[in-house]
Each structure stands twice: as C-alpha cells, then as structure tokens.
Write a protein that holds these residues in place. Structure first.
Motif, PDB file in Angstrom:
ATOM      1  N   SER A 126     -11.214  -3.595   1.916  1.00 54.43           N
ATOM      2  CA  SER A 126     -10.670  -3.755   0.309  1.00 54.43           C
ATOM      3  C   SER A 126      -9.281  -3.107   0.109  1.00 54.43           C
ATOM      4  N   LEU A 127      -8.965  -1.859   0.875  1.00 54.68           N
ATOM      5  CA  LEU A 127      -7.596  -1.402   0.793  1.00 54.68           C
ATOM      6  C   LEU A 127      -6.647  -2.339   1.202  1.00 54.68           C
ATOM      7  N   GLU A 130      -5.938  -5.268  -0.638  1.00 56.48           N
ATOM      8  CA  GLU A 130      -5.046  -4.886  -1.809  1.00 56.48           C
ATOM      9  C   GLU A 130      -3.532  -5.073  -1.318  1.00 56.48           C
ATOM     10  N   ALA A 133      -2.386  -8.672  -0.854  1.00 54.55           N
ATOM     11  CA  ALA A 133      -2.475  -9.159  -2.177  1.00 54.55           C
ATOM     12  C   ALA A 133      -0.982  -8.724  -2.880  1.00 54.55           C
ATOM     13  N   ALA A 134      -0.851  -7.254  -3.107  1.00 50.86           N
ATOM     14  CA  ALA A 134       0.257  -6.723  -3.639  1.00 50.86           C
ATOM     15  C   ALA A 134       1.560  -7.350  -2.908  1.00 50.86           C
ATOM     16  N   ALA A 175       3.222  -1.702  -7.359  1.00 54.06           N
ATOM     17  CA  ALA A 175       1.845  -2.023  -7.090  1.00 54.06           C
ATOM     18  C   ALA A 175       1.709  -2.162  -5.582  1.00 54.06           C
ATOM     19  N   ALA A 179      -0.615   0.625  -3.379  1.00 55.38           N
ATOM     20  CA  ALA A 179      -1.712   0.156  -2.446  1.00 55.38           C
ATOM     21  C   ALA A 179      -1.503   0.616  -0.976  1.00 55.38           C
ATOM     22  N   GLN A 182      -2.711   4.431  -0.984  1.00 54.41           N
ATOM     23  CA  GLN A 182      -3.854   4.650  -1.131  1.00 54.41           C
ATOM     24  C   GLN A 182      -4.320   4.380   0.410  1.00 54.41           C
TER      25      GLN A 182
END
Length: 387
Positions: A126-127, A130, A133-134, A175, A179, A182
């Motif tokens: 998921s990370l 993301e 996507a960012a 964003a 990401a 994270q």
C-alpha cells in the motif's frame, strides 16, 4: 636465664607450627631445623624489635613492600561491563509482515544503512502504491501548470486558472514527499512493491536477533539489536563517602583474566540507588581492540581525587600492614636484623589501603602480608618478659 632461652626458641617454633598448619611441609621442616640452631639464628624480642633471618621471613610467608606516596588512594571493588547506552540501538519493524530474508547473523558487523532483513507485507504494498499514485498526480499537475502558464502568456486563460494549477502542483508535490517519508520510516529498498528493507541505524555488531526466516512479526516488534562496541560502560556502586571523593575524569584500572586497561569516570550519580543505598558510577572503557565483552564481571580500582583526606602527598600502606598492640596502632618496619614495631597515626581508609598521617617517612620497607604473625610473636615476647 630461663626467660631468655624461652624467647630465643619461641618465634622459630611458632613459625614452624604455623607453616605446618597451613600445609607447608617442607617449609615447616626448615623452620623446625632453624629452631634447633637457636644459638646463631635465634629470634628475640627487645622493646618492639624482632630478630628474624631472611630465611625465617620467607618461611613465615611475610611479604615486604614500601608505602605508596602521592595521590589520594584507590578503592578496589567488583564491577560489570555494559554496552554504551549511546552506542546501542534496537532495530524494529515499523509495519507487520513476514520475514523473507535475513542478511546478518549474531556477531557480524554491519554498516549504517545496510540491510539487516527484508519483510513482505500488504502494508508495504500500500505504501509503495501510494508513492506511485502520488508521483502520477504530480506529473499531471505539472502538465496542467505548464499548459496554464502557456495559455496565460497568450492571454487565453485567466490568471485565476494559473493560480489554481500552481496550487494543485504544489499539493501534489507535498503528497509525494509525504508518501516517500512514510515508506522511508517503514523501510525502503526491499526489491518489490510489497517488500521493505530493515536497515541498521548505526555501524557496529549484531548482538541480538529475535527473528528467524519466515516468521511473521508485528509492527514495532524488536528484530535486531546493534551495538557499537568500540566504547563500553563500566557500572560501579560506591559508598556515599567514597563517591564524594570521585570526580568525572578519574582513572579506573580494570582487571580481569590477565587483561588490564584504564577507564575514565564519566558520571557520578547525585542520588543514591534506593534499593542498595549506594551511589551509581559509570566509567567509559575504550574497547577498540575488542578485548572486553558486555556483561563480563571485572575488578575495578577507582582513583580518588586530591580533595579527600591525605592530599597528593599522602603516605599509604596496605590495610594488612597495620596492627593494633596495647591500644597503639603499629606497622612493622624492616631492619637489618628483622623488624621493629613502629607506632603510627592513621587516617581514612582508601579501599584496601590506609593513609598514615605520622610515624613513617615513606621510604621504609614494611611487612605488608602476614604482619599478624609478627604481632603474635611480639605479644609472646612481652608476656615472657613479664614472667
């Protein structure tokens, strides 16, 4: 005449009995033989003087040494070697998952940032997703911004559309940065969208590993323990009186199993440990040669500072050299023919030594071990004189 004969044979005979009780068979025979030749090698006591030959001194196990001058003394006590708290790091997993690779084992060296393990996780996927996507949103926002800048320059698009496009591009950039941060907090470089790498936060050695290959671990679970063992800590506990005479920077001689090194006091606690009522003291030990181990028990001799009783010119003798006779404190000083009981005034104890305030110059040779034997013979001789 009778008392003189008794005195002449009393000391060699008592030495022979003492050595026999300690298991020194050969030495006891020699001492007994010496007692038979009491005419030439006889020991006698005259006003605190004891006549002994060199062979008799050796047979009695009496050791001779000189007082120590200078410094304020030392105290010797047991201690334990610990890892440097600032040089030890716990390595944990920021997210849960399954361990699919281990690159370091116990005792192996690792550099800062090098991979220790790889974890496969849905959260990792998921990370990574993301981030992708960012990154795509940022590319679209930058494309829109370029188009609006071109249209605004041609006076086709209003300024507010340009401002909106610039704001969208800025938000997309933020964003993407978030990401990435994270993912970096969880680990990066796992080699796949669903994998993260657990890296070493410092350079050192792996001193602990609590996972095996294929194990599923929870978030924040400890996986490794890495320590930089070039510097170690020495944990001591001192009596309040002794702790008041120790300052940061004081030398600590560390001994264990044929090894010896010098550490330096780095911390003296201002408070007592409520459990043991002693003062915790920490010293730093250089271990770049790798000769000391964490958890190893050692003997530490802590050097007192010059602020205590005695000063830098204090005369110190081993506590085993000091005896008490008829209310007087005495030390047996070596003479040409044996020993002489010399009255002294003593001060504070410094570990296994005693500060002598008066009575000695510091250059004398004294009985440091088994001086109680001389005290016993001195008492026998005085009793014989009274008879």
């Amino acid at each position: 005449m009778l008392s003189r004969t008794f005195i002449a044979v009393a000391l060699p005979l008592s030495l022979a009995l003492t050595l026999a009780s300690c298991g020194g068979g050969e030495a006891a025979k020699e001492a007994s033989a010496t007692s038979e030749g009491a005419g030439e090698k006889a020991a006698h006591i005259d006003e605190g003087k004891i006549t002994l030959s060199t062979d008799q001194i050796a047979a009695a196990g009496i050791q001779i040494g000189r007082p120590t001058i200078g410094g304020s003394g030392t105290i010797e006590l047991p201690a334990t070697i610990d890892g440097d708290p600032q040089g030890t790091q716990v390595v944990s997993a920021a997210i849960g998952g399954r361990v699919v690779a281990l690159t370091r084992n116990l005792g192996q060296s690792v550099g800062r940032g090098q991979t220790l393990a790889i974890i496969e996780s849905r959260e990792a996927a998921s990370l990574n997703a993301e981030i992708e996507a960012a990154r795509a949103r940022l590319a679209l926002a930058n494309s829109n911004l370029s188009r609006e800048q071109r249209l605004f320059a041609q006076r086709v698009s209003p300024e507010q559309d340009l401002i909106a496009a610039r704001t969208a591009a800025t938000e997309a950039r933020i964003a993407l940065r978030l990401a990435r941060q994270q993912l970096a907090a969880a680990g990066a470089g796992g080699g796949g969208l669903n994998r993260i790498a657990i890296t070493a936060p410092i350079s050192g050695q792996v001193i602990g590993r609590s996972v095996v290959l294929g194990q599923t671990v929870a978030a924040d679970a400890e996986l490794f323990r890495v320590a930089n063992l070039s510097n170690l800590s020495l944990s001591l506990n001192l009596q309040p009186l002794d702790a008041g005479r120790v300052r940061p920077g004081a030398a600590v001689t560390v001994k264990a199993a044929g090894r010896e090194a010098t550490a330096r006091v780095s911390f003296v606690s201002p408070a007592l440990d409520t459990n043991i009522r002693l003062v915790p003291v920490i010293a730093t030990l250089d271990n770049r040669q790798g000769q000391w181990r964490v958890g190893e028990p050692v003997t530490a001799a802590v050097e007192f500072t010059g602020t205590g009783t005695g000063g830098d010119g204090a005369i110190r003798v081993p506590s085993t050299a000091v005896q008490t006779q008829k209310g007087k404190t005495i030390v047996f000083v070596r003479t040409r023919t044996g020993f002489e009981a010399t009255p002294v005034a003593v001060g504070d104890r410094s570990g296994d030594s005693v500060i002598v305030r008066s009575g000695l110059k510091g250059s004398e040779e004294i009985a440091t071990t088994n001086s109680f034997t001389l005290k016993a013979e001195l008492g026998k001789g005085e009793a014989a004189h009274e008879d």
